[in-house]
Write an enzyme that holds these catalytic residues in place. Structure first.
Site, PDB file in Angstrom:
ATOM      1  N   GLU A 148    -121.460  48.951 -70.093  1.00 28.13           N
ATOM      2  CA  GLU A 148    -120.504  50.011 -70.413  1.00 28.13           C
ATOM      3  C   GLU A 148    -119.111  49.421 -70.554  1.00 28.13           C
ATOM      4  O   GLU A 148    -118.365  49.367 -69.580  1.00 28.13           O
ATOM      5  CB  GLU A 148    -120.486  51.078 -69.300  1.00 28.13           C
ATOM      6  CG  GLU A 148    -121.744  51.902 -69.219  1.00 28.13           C
ATOM      7  CD  GLU A 148    -121.612  53.131 -68.319  1.00 28.13           C
ATOM      8  OE1 GLU A 148    -122.557  53.906 -68.276  1.00 28.13           O
ATOM      9  OE2 GLU A 148    -120.555  53.298 -67.672  1.00 28.13           O
ATOM     10  N   HIS A 200    -116.113  51.628 -69.146  1.00 26.26           N
ATOM     11  CA  HIS A 200    -116.000  52.126 -67.760  1.00 26.26           C
ATOM     12  C   HIS A 200    -115.265  51.086 -66.915  1.00 26.26           C
ATOM     13  O   HIS A 200    -115.779  50.016 -66.635  1.00 26.26           O
ATOM     14  CB  HIS A 200    -117.393  52.404 -67.196  1.00 26.26           C
ATOM     15  CG  HIS A 200    -117.393  52.895 -65.770  1.00 26.26           C
ATOM     16  ND1 HIS A 200    -117.650  54.210 -65.428  1.00 26.26           N
ATOM     17  CD2 HIS A 200    -117.147  52.249 -64.601  1.00 26.26           C
ATOM     18  CE1 HIS A 200    -117.575  54.344 -64.110  1.00 26.26           C
ATOM     19  NE2 HIS A 200    -117.270  53.158 -63.582  1.00 26.26           N
TER      20      HIS A 200
HETATM   21 ZN   LIG Z   1    -117.436  56.023 -66.428  1.00 29.60          ZN
END
Ligand SMILES: [Zn+2]
Length: 358
Positions: free
Chosen positions: A326, A329
């Site tokens: 990710e 994030h």
């Molecule tokens: Zn997140």
């Protein structure tokens, strides 16, 4: 011999029924079944044709019941009815452990969206209905914030290697939250407002402000969304994801397993303690892995540590974090820890291991 055995069983059962009046109701069906079994055996035993017919029927039964298991899944991910006439290459064996990245991509496709009213299109992270602000709005709101000073990466690394810089696992900035570690019961923090409805732990506002400003100076307009989420929101997001997968024909277990790879479980999300932010940029706003290939994504991966942030779920570390890559994030861990973690190319889990072994 067979007749003897049959007689003995019959006698034993009747005897048992007479002795135990309470069980006599139970004895009758058992007697009926066992007598039927003996009769059937006698019927088939002396006749080869009958016996092979019986064997064939039993085989067909076994084969049929194994094919009714949901292990045959067509290439588009849907369970298919087993049909002998249709046993070609369109049917492949897909055991539960075969969930891979392509599955996740497939399920993030827009054709699966729209099942929820407030689902944000192209958003595999599960943050539906959350406001997004770009850096100029954030910076205007954060005016006056910021640390102004910056320790160089080299200073920090040298201090850590020489043992002058020591980390404490009790430090709030290093709190480890993942599938195995839920948010500690006694964890407390104060929410600060970034802008509008966007909130996060107020202790990270200065560094966040510095990072947004630095990115802006480099020509990147970052966008921040959903820093702090309530546990209720996290639970709603998680359940929505499980339901979507189940609507696509998965069992609850499969859906749960897959959902927990793309959305952290309620009570185990850093978003719930205001230390995680999802950051993309104005030219690539989706929470998708391709963000990591954009200039803004690359700049963030390289430089966010100077402001205390790390890419929490890096590529190639899925086996450690249990979460797919990710690039959007970011988790706040403080400038020193972020620098060490980023430059060593490790995860927060591995950093904890390092600290505990020292
Ligand atoms: Zn997140």
């Amino acid at each position: 011999m067979k007749t003897n055995l049959k007689e003995r069983v019959r006698r034993k059962l009747l005897q048992f029924g007479r002795k135990n009046k309470m069980c006599s109701m139970l004895v009758l069906p058992v007697l009926a079944v066992s007598m039927f079994f003996f009769h059937a055996m006698a019927y088939f035993a002396g006749n080869g044709k009958r016996f092979s017919m019986l064997t064939m029927i039993l085989c067909l039964f076994v084969v049929y019941s194994s094919f009714s298991f949901p292990m045959f899944i067509s290439s588009d991910g849907r369970e298919v009815e087993w049909d002998l006439a249709d046993a070609d290459s369109s049917v492949e064996l897909a055991p539960e452990s075969d969930l891979n990245l392509e599955d996740v991509e497939l399920l993030a496709d827009e054709d699966a969206l729209g099942e929820l009213e407030d689902w944000n299109e192209g958003n595999p992270h599960g943050m539906d209905g959350v406001d997004t602000y770009d850096a100029s709005e954030l910076l205007a709101s954060l005016e006056g914030r910021g640390n102004g000073t910056e320790r160089t990466t080299q200073d920090i690394l040298e201090a850590y290697e020489s043992g002058e810089l020591v980390f404490d696992t009790d430090d709030w900035r290093l709190v480890l939250i993942n599938k195995q570690h839920s948010i500690p019961d006694d964890y407390s923090f104060t929410l600060g407002t970034i802008v509008g409805s966007l909130q996060c732990d107020e202790r990270i506002l200065d560094d966040l402000s510095d990072m947004l400003q630095a990115a802006k100076d480099e020509g990147f307009t970052l966008q921040v969304r959903s820093p702090y989420r309530t546990p209720e929101r996290q639970l709603t997001n998680f359940n929505a994801k499980v339901n979507r997968y189940m609507n696509r024909g998965m069992s609850y277990m499969e859906a749960y397993q897959l959902a927990s790879r793309v959305i952290t479980l309620p009570g185990n999300s850093e978003h719930e303690i205001g230390l995680a932010l999802d950051i993309t940029c104005d030219t690539f706003a989706d929470l998708k892995q391709e963000f990591g290939d954009t200039d803004a994504g690359k700049w963030m991966a390289e430089n966010s540590c100077r402001y205390g942030f790390i890419v929490r779920y890096p590529k190639g570390k899925e086996y450690v974090t249990g979460i797919d890559y990710e690039p959007w994030h970011f988790r706040y861990v403080g400038v020193e820890a972020a620098t060490v973690i980023t430059k060593q190319g490790i995860t927060l889990e591995e950093f904890w291991q390092e600290l505990e072994s020292n």
